[in-house]
Motif scaffolding. Structure first.
Motif: not given
Length: 272
Positions: A135, A218-220, A226-227, A230-231
């Motif tokens: 991200n 998904h964010g992780s 996901l934000t 998020s990585r």
């Protein structure tokens, strides 16, 4: 300083130890009968799938002969040297995965469209496509510094330091070097690469253009949403029901750096 792809391929698994991203993808692989791993590298994911009892077809595809030389130490998998666009797969797989941030080596929208189109052709009806990209909101490249380097032990017991240095950040492209050094070597081994950082909105637009719809986002690796910071941007997609019309394909019946394969990716999904 020099390049030595055989040496860095041999170090890849020591740098990129098994992590949460591998568990995530292994669960997907176990649920599919025929699987294609695009940019499989040294083959750890498919080897683990076979070792854990997967009985279907497993194919690992990679353009790097040195990485495949490591992968071929493991039997029971079809290891293929090449790239997806010319591999000629047609409706053969229930799942296509592109792990280890391989997606980020495709530097233009046209590159991505070509990959997505080739993935669609390779999938059977109802098949899925799983990949991830870092991200840009997490600005991972800011941690790609010598201070975040790692120390490993090579196959022959040599001590190796792996460090990254960012050379340029512009228009979503991050250019950097990866240096492997050891007191047991005559000189350092250096590779240079460029990775593209795209937003979820950009990814989704390109997926839609090429006839996909998003099933999961998904964010992780624990499947958290996901934000903005998020990585990861983790995507599981499938061909849309109207995909044939959307992309003009014939109707069929029935992707901190930790690693060395910098021509494809830099590190597994559990990295920054």
């Amino acid at each position: 300083m020099t390049e030595d792809p055989a040496k860095t391929a041999a170090l890849y698994d020591a740098i990129n130890t098994w992590g949460d991203s591998d568990d995530f993808h292994l669960d997907l692989v176990r649920s599919a009968d025929a699987v294609l791993d695009v940019g499989c590298g040294t083959g750890a994911l498919l080897h683990a799938a076979r070792a854990s009892g997967h009985t279907g077809r497993l194919v690992g595809l990679d353009p790097d002969p040195h990485a495949l030389a490591v992968a071929r130490r493991h039997e029971g998998v079809e290891w293929v040297e090449g790239v997806l666009g010319t591999a000629g797969y047609e409706a053969e797989f229930d799942l296509v995965v592109m792990t280890g941030h391989v997606f980020q080596v495709f530097l233009t929208d046209d590159d991505v469209r070509a990959q997505f189109t080739a993935v669609r052709r390779a999938l059977r009806p109802g098949g899925r496509y799983a990949f991830e990209t870092r991200n840009p909101g997490a600005r991972a490249w800011e941690r790609w510094t010598p201070g975040h380097g790692v120390d490993i032990t090579g196959e022959n017991g040599e001590r190796v330091r792996v460090e990254h240095r960012v050379e340029d950040v512009r228009d979503g492209l991050v250019r950097f070097s990866e240096t492997h050094s050891s007191p047991d070597w005559a000189e350092d081994v250096v590779e240079r690469a460029t990775l593209r950082f795209t937003t979820a909105e950009q990814v989704d637009a390109l997926l839609a253009e090429t006839g996909f719809e998003v099933l999961e986002r998904h964010g992780s690796w624990d499947r958290a949403p996901l934000t903005a910071t998020s990585r990861e941007i983790i995507t599981v997609a499938r061909p849309a029901l109207s995909a044939e019309a959307a992309v003009g394909l014939p109707r069929r019946i029935g992707d901190e750096p930790r690693g060395s394969r910098t021509t494809w990716t830099t590190g597994n999904g559990s990295g920054a």
